[in-house]
Motif scaffolding. Structure first.
Motif, PDB file in Angstrom:
ATOM      1  N   ILE A   1       8.194  13.159  -2.513  1.00  0.00           N
ATOM      2  CA  ILE A   1       8.415  12.293  -3.669  1.00  0.00           C
ATOM      3  C   ILE A   1       9.408  11.194  -3.304  1.00  0.00           C
ATOM      4  O   ILE A   1      10.259  11.375  -2.438  1.00  0.00           O
ATOM      5  N   THR A   2       9.267  10.051  -3.975  1.00  0.00           N
ATOM      6  CA  THR A   2      10.165   8.929  -3.703  1.00  0.00           C
ATOM      7  C   THR A   2      10.997   8.566  -4.923  1.00  0.00           C
ATOM      8  O   THR A   2      11.743   7.595  -4.899  1.00  0.00           O
ATOM      9  N   GLY A   3      10.857   9.303  -6.001  1.00  0.00           N
ATOM     10  CA  GLY A   3      11.626   9.050  -7.218  1.00  0.00           C
ATOM     11  C   GLY A   3      11.946  10.367  -7.887  1.00  0.00           C
ATOM     12  O   GLY A   3      11.609  11.440  -7.395  1.00  0.00           O
ATOM     13  N   SER A   4      12.605  10.290  -9.031  1.00  0.00           N
ATOM     14  CA  SER A   4      12.954  11.492  -9.788  1.00  0.00           C
ATOM     15  C   SER A   4      11.739  11.998 -10.553  1.00  0.00           C
ATOM     16  O   SER A   4      11.022  11.214 -11.165  1.00  0.00           O
ATOM     17  N   SER A   5      11.527  13.298 -10.511  1.00  0.00           N
ATOM     18  CA  SER A   5      10.417  13.927 -11.232  1.00  0.00           C
ATOM     19  C   SER A   5      10.969  14.962 -12.201  1.00  0.00           C
ATOM     20  O   SER A   5      11.989  15.588 -11.935  1.00  0.00           O
ATOM     21  N   ASN A   6      10.284  15.129 -13.302  1.00  0.00           N
ATOM     22  CA  ASN A   6      10.638  16.181 -14.249  1.00  0.00           C
ATOM     23  C   ASN A   6      10.136  17.510 -13.708  1.00  0.00           C
ATOM     24  O   ASN A   6       9.140  17.566 -12.989  1.00  0.00           O
TER      25      ASN A   6
ATOM     26  N   ASP B   1       6.338   7.698  -5.922  1.00  0.00           N
ATOM     27  CA  ASP B   1       5.455   8.847  -5.761  1.00  0.00           C
ATOM     28  C   ASP B   1       6.158  10.030  -6.409  1.00  0.00           C
ATOM     29  O   ASP B   1       7.202  10.484  -5.931  1.00  0.00           O
ATOM     30  N   LEU B   2       5.610  10.529  -7.509  1.00  0.00           N
ATOM     31  CA  LEU B   2       6.258  11.607  -8.252  1.00  0.00           C
ATOM     32  C   LEU B   2       5.543  12.941  -8.083  1.00  0.00           C
ATOM     33  O   LEU B   2       5.850  13.903  -8.789  1.00  0.00           O
ATOM     34  N   ILE B   3       4.609  13.009  -7.161  1.00  0.00           N
ATOM     35  CA  ILE B   3       3.877  14.257  -6.921  1.00  0.00           C
ATOM     36  C   ILE B   3       4.368  14.850  -5.605  1.00  0.00           C
ATOM     37  O   ILE B   3       4.186  14.248  -4.542  1.00  0.00           O
ATOM     38  N   PRO B   4       4.999  16.020  -5.670  1.00  0.00           N
ATOM     39  CA  PRO B   4       5.549  16.607  -4.438  1.00  0.00           C
ATOM     40  C   PRO B   4       4.456  17.162  -3.534  1.00  0.00           C
ATOM     41  O   PRO B   4       3.347  17.451  -3.979  1.00  0.00           O
ATOM     42  N   ASN B   5       4.811  17.308  -2.261  1.00  0.00           N
ATOM     43  CA  ASN B   5       3.936  18.037  -1.342  1.00  0.00           C
ATOM     44  C   ASN B   5       3.865  19.480  -1.817  1.00  0.00           C
ATOM     45  O   ASN B   5       4.759  19.972  -2.523  1.00  0.00           O
TER      46      ASN B   5
ATOM     47  N   PRO C   1       0.798  -1.225   0.000  1.00  0.00           N
ATOM     48  CA  PRO C   1       0.000   0.000   0.000  1.00  0.00           C
ATOM     49  C   PRO C   1       0.836   1.284   0.000  1.00  0.00           C
ATOM     50  O   PRO C   1       0.280   2.369  -0.026  1.00  0.00           O
ATOM     51  N   ASN C   2       2.166   1.150   0.029  1.00  0.00           N
ATOM     52  CA  ASN C   2       3.043   2.327   0.097  1.00  0.00           C
ATOM     53  C   ASN C   2       3.909   2.439  -1.157  1.00  0.00           C
ATOM     54  O   ASN C   2       4.250   1.428  -1.772  1.00  0.00           O
ATOM     55  N   TYR C   3       4.292   3.663  -1.487  1.00  0.00           N
ATOM     56  CA  TYR C   3       5.161   3.912  -2.635  1.00  0.00           C
ATOM     57  C   TYR C   3       6.547   3.306  -2.412  1.00  0.00           C
ATOM     58  O   TYR C   3       7.018   3.200  -1.286  1.00  0.00           O
ATOM     59  N   SER C   4       7.192   2.915  -3.510  1.00  0.00           N
ATOM     60  CA  SER C   4       8.584   2.437  -3.517  1.00  0.00           C
ATOM     61  C   SER C   4       8.824   1.342  -2.484  1.00  0.00           C
ATOM     62  O   SER C   4       9.814   1.353  -1.763  1.00  0.00           O
ATOM     63  N   THR C   5       7.912   0.382  -2.409  1.00  0.00           N
ATOM     64  CA  THR C   5       7.987  -0.702  -1.435  1.00  0.00           C
ATOM     65  C   THR C   5       8.032  -2.036  -2.173  1.00  0.00           C
ATOM     66  O   THR C   5       7.347  -2.221  -3.163  1.00  0.00           O
TER      67      THR C   5
END
Length: 141
Positions: free
Chosen positions: A120-125, A90-94, A60-64
């Motif tokens: 975010i837990t990964g690289s985002s553009n 998760d590529l959507i920042p707070n 249920p969690n990102y990057s798991t």
């Protein structure tokens, strides 16, 4: 795998080969479909020529990562196979914002205060309109 969160995901279907005899197997943290039958988590028997597809519910969690383990054989000669299911980043920042700057000189370089992007837990553009950016104090682009 970049699995969606908390969703049913399935492996590719594999053709079993290289076995001399029908063999006991079991699965942990998932289910299997043998020869297209309904998915189950009960131990079973597998033979050459059978097809096998694994299934589980992604974390249920990102990057798991979640490991589904298939054990084939008797305890004395058991072989383990692990299917790794990894959820998407998760590529959507707070929410963030920059401080307004008032009464600045015309036609001059204006620098914002630095901000820290979280959530975010990964690289985002990124995309900048009408300005430049510097990430981690690297030269502006």
């Amino acid at each position: 795998l970049d699995a969606p969160l908390n969703s049913i995901v399935q492996s590719n279907t594999v053709l079993i080969s290289g076995m001399n005899v029908t063999t006991y197997f079991s699965i942990f943290d998932g289910e299997y479909s043998l020869n297209g039958a309904p998915f189950t988590s009960s131990p079973g028997m597998i033979s050459n020529g059978d097809t096998l597809t694994l299934q589980t519910i992604s974390p249920p969690n990102y990057s798991t990562q979640k490991d589904v383990v298939l054990e084939i054989g008797e305890p004395i000669s058991m072989v383990n196979y692990t299917w790794k299911v990894i959820t998407e980043d998760d590529l959507i920042p707070n929410v963030f914002s920059f401080s307004d700057q008032n009464n600045v000189a015309l036609n001059s370089l204006i620098l914002s205060d630095p901000i820290v992007i979280t959530g975010i837990t990964g690289s985002s553009n990124i995309s900048i309109t009408g300005g430049e950016d510097s990430i981690n104090s690297v030269a502006y682009t």
